[in-house]
Design an enzyme around this catalytic site. Structure first.
Site, PDB file in Angstrom:
ATOM      1  N   SER A  93      -7.933  -6.851   2.073  1.00 16.61           N
ATOM      2  CA  SER A  93      -8.239  -6.956   0.541  1.00 16.61           C
ATOM      3  C   SER A  93      -7.125  -7.798  -0.233  1.00 16.61           C
ATOM      4  O   SER A  93      -7.474  -8.429  -1.398  1.00 16.61           O
ATOM      5  CB  SER A  93      -8.266  -5.529  -0.118  1.00 16.61           C
ATOM      6  N   THR A 139     -12.838  -4.688   5.122  1.00 16.46           N
ATOM      7  CA  THR A 139     -12.714  -3.631   3.854  1.00 16.46           C
ATOM      8  C   THR A 139     -13.967  -3.238   3.143  1.00 16.46           C
ATOM      9  O   THR A 139     -14.914  -4.136   3.627  1.00 16.46           O
ATOM     10  CB  THR A 139     -11.532  -4.450   2.881  1.00 16.46           C
ATOM     11  N   ASP A 172     -23.388   7.323 -11.838  1.00 14.21           N
ATOM     12  CA  ASP A 172     -23.565   6.032 -11.333  1.00 14.21           C
ATOM     13  C   ASP A 172     -24.686   5.330 -12.128  1.00 14.21           C
ATOM     14  O   ASP A 172     -25.727   5.253 -11.510  1.00 14.21           O
ATOM     15  CB  ASP A 172     -23.854   6.074  -9.858  1.00 14.21           C
ATOM     16  N   THR A 225     -15.350   3.225  -8.172  1.00 14.72           N
ATOM     17  CA  THR A 225     -16.414   2.251  -8.577  1.00 14.72           C
ATOM     18  C   THR A 225     -15.874   0.934  -7.907  1.00 14.72           C
ATOM     19  O   THR A 225     -14.648   0.833  -7.829  1.00 14.72           O
ATOM     20  CB  THR A 225     -16.578   2.121 -10.145  1.00 14.72           C
ATOM     21  N   ARG A 279     -10.994   0.736  -8.046  1.00 11.46           N
ATOM     22  CA  ARG A 279     -10.012  -0.548  -8.400  1.00 11.46           C
ATOM     23  C   ARG A 279      -9.182  -0.203  -9.368  1.00 11.46           C
ATOM     24  O   ARG A 279      -9.692   0.359 -10.555  1.00 11.46           O
ATOM     25  CB  ARG A 279     -11.277  -1.483  -8.674  1.00 11.46           C
ATOM     26  N   ASP A 302      -4.044   5.404  -6.948  1.00 13.13           N
ATOM     27  CA  ASP A 302      -3.828   4.565  -5.537  1.00 13.13           C
ATOM     28  C   ASP A 302      -4.049   3.132  -5.882  1.00 13.13           C
ATOM     29  O   ASP A 302      -3.461   2.089  -5.063  1.00 13.13           O
ATOM     30  CB  ASP A 302      -4.535   5.353  -4.508  1.00 13.13           C
ATOM     31  N   GLU A 341      -1.780  -5.537  -8.712  1.00 16.22           N
ATOM     32  CA  GLU A 341      -0.865  -5.259  -7.545  1.00 16.22           C
ATOM     33  C   GLU A 341      -0.652  -6.694  -7.084  1.00 16.22           C
ATOM     34  O   GLU A 341      -1.404  -7.617  -6.909  1.00 16.22           O
ATOM     35  CB  GLU A 341      -1.957  -4.658  -6.547  1.00 16.22           C
ATOM     36  N   HIS A 390      -2.167   1.695  -2.913  1.00 11.81           N
ATOM     37  CA  HIS A 390      -3.441   1.223  -2.285  1.00 11.81           C
ATOM     38  C   HIS A 390      -3.627   1.401  -1.048  1.00 11.81           C
ATOM     39  O   HIS A 390      -4.088   0.533   0.176  1.00 11.81           O
ATOM     40  CB  HIS A 390      -3.444  -0.067  -2.748  1.00 11.81           C
ATOM     41  N   GLY A 439      -7.553   4.322   1.763  1.00 10.42           N
ATOM     42  CA  GLY A 439      -8.524   4.180   2.920  1.00 10.42           C
ATOM     43  C   GLY A 439      -7.640   3.868   4.223  1.00 10.42           C
ATOM     44  O   GLY A 439      -8.184   3.346   5.135  1.00 10.42           O
TER      45      GLY A 439
END
Length: 382
Positions: free
Chosen positions: A45, A66, A146, A175, A208, A232, A237, A254, A257
């Site tokens: 990413s 990703t 959602d 999201t 995000r 996170d 960034e 970040h 995951g």
């Protein structure tokens, strides 16, 4: 065939070596010169795949290992006829592990019970749907928001975001980043909504960074200081707001995951996509590239209080406090921008809850349903 591959993609040689020669580079350093003669570009990413990057290149395939794809200029790829593949859901289980570890850590630190709270999940895609399932299996009261899914599937089971803000003790954002349109998520939690959060609310963002107005959040934390934040993902960034980081209860770079399992799953999914693009048979199964865990099993002989049992098993696999402390420490040594990237580049080995077999005997057998719901493999010992 020539491939340019992010150096932080695990098992790259194993998965892509048979396709041709590989050039490994740090993701942020991949430039036009590096992809000029490449036939395939494999990224994560942090690499912005833009029209400028691909200008005059030989690239015919781009894969990102990703879930997210907002770092990809899809229009530029389509204009050049470049095949694109991502890895949706590859690290979703790891992100859910991160969320549960974070919430149970805060519950222990601040003296409340996760099982008695109402959790609002914003974004019920690959990650949000798995989190919803695990929390429901644990008996936690949940609400889901959602709008795109509600529009497609009907509103039953979904609530407006403002309802979650009004009724939930914990708000978890999962999201994608959508800049405009009827379901835009850019600064979805804007200053008004941040100010509307009830005192005591826990806000967790593992989606995000740009989905939250960071300046408004910093103002709420520095001013009233009556909510708790777990971040996170961040705006700008890796050059994140150090002032906001200092006010966040758990601040991580970040990595929600970043399990080995999730990364390998992403690599494997792109391997499969590249093989399909080339019309090349590929017989590797995911199990072929996934090593055995260092800790295969844990034996509980007597029942613990349920949330203590969850924390014992979770921390045997993953402890979010390590990642929070690592970012704090590395930022002191290198500064926030370089420290953020160093933490990501040197991220330690981490497995997922599902790799641990929790063996139960004695009175601990009463924990079977709870631990299974949390995502562990569970067995009884006679």
């Amino acid at each position: 065939m020539k491939l340019t591959v992010d150096a932080n993609i695990p098992a790259a040689e194993r998965c892509f070596g048979d396709f041709g020669s590989i050039t490994h580079l740090p993701g942020r350093e991949i430039s036009t010169a590096h992809v000029k003669d490449a036939n395939a570009l494999i990224v994560r990413s942090i690499t912005q795949v833009t029209a400028a990057l691909l200008a005059d290149s030989a690239v015919r395939f781009v894969g990102t290992c990703t879930i997210g794809t907002d770092h990809i200029d899809h229009a530029a790829l389509a204009e050049r006829g470049i095949t694109f593949a991502s890895a949706p859901g590859c690290n979703a289980e790891a992100v859910v592990d991160y969320v549960l570890s974070s919430l149970l850590t805060l519950a222990e630190r601040d003296g409340w019970s996760l099982l008695s709270r109402t959790v609002g999940i914003v974004g019920v895609g690959n990650v949000g749907s798995r989190l919803l399932a695990r929390l429901n299996a644990l008996g936690v009261n949940t609400l889901a928001c959602d709008p795109p899914r509600a529009e497609q599937e009907g509103e039953q089971g979904f609530e407006p975001l403002d309802t979650l803000i009004d009724r939930c003790d914990i708000l978890c954002l999962h999201t994608p980043l959508v800049s405009d349109g009827p379901h835009a998520t850019y600064q979805l939690l804007n200053a008004q909504r941040i100010n509307e959060l009830a005192p005591g609310t826990v806000l967790l963002n593992a989606g995000r960074g740009d989905c939250i107005d960071g300046l408004a959040l910093r103002g709420r934390l520095a001013g009233k200081g009556d909510i708790t934040a777990v971040l996170d993902v961040w705006e700008s960034e890796p050059d994140i707001d150090a002032g906001l980081r200092d006010l966040v209860a758990l601040a991580t770079p970040h990595i929600a995951g970043h399990s080995l399992d999730g990364k390998l799953r992403g690599t494997w999914m792109i391997q499969q996509a590249l093989a399909s693009h080339l019309g090349t048979p590929n017989h590797d199964a995911f199990a072929d590239i996934c090593p055995l865990p260092a800790l295969a099993s844990l034996h509980l002989q007597d029942a613990l209080p349920v949330e203590d049992a969850l924390r014992v098993c979770m921390r045997a696999v993953y402890d979010v406090r390590r990642d929070h402390d690592s970012l704090q420490r590395q930022a002191l040594v290198e500064g926030i921008k370089q420290g953020f990237d160093t933490c990501r580049a040197n991220y330690p080995l981490r497995r997922e809850f599902a790799t641990l077999n929790v063996q139960l005997s004695g009175s601990a057998v009463e924990l079977e349903a709870l631990l299974s719901a949390a995502g562990f493999r569970v067995s009884r010992l006679s």
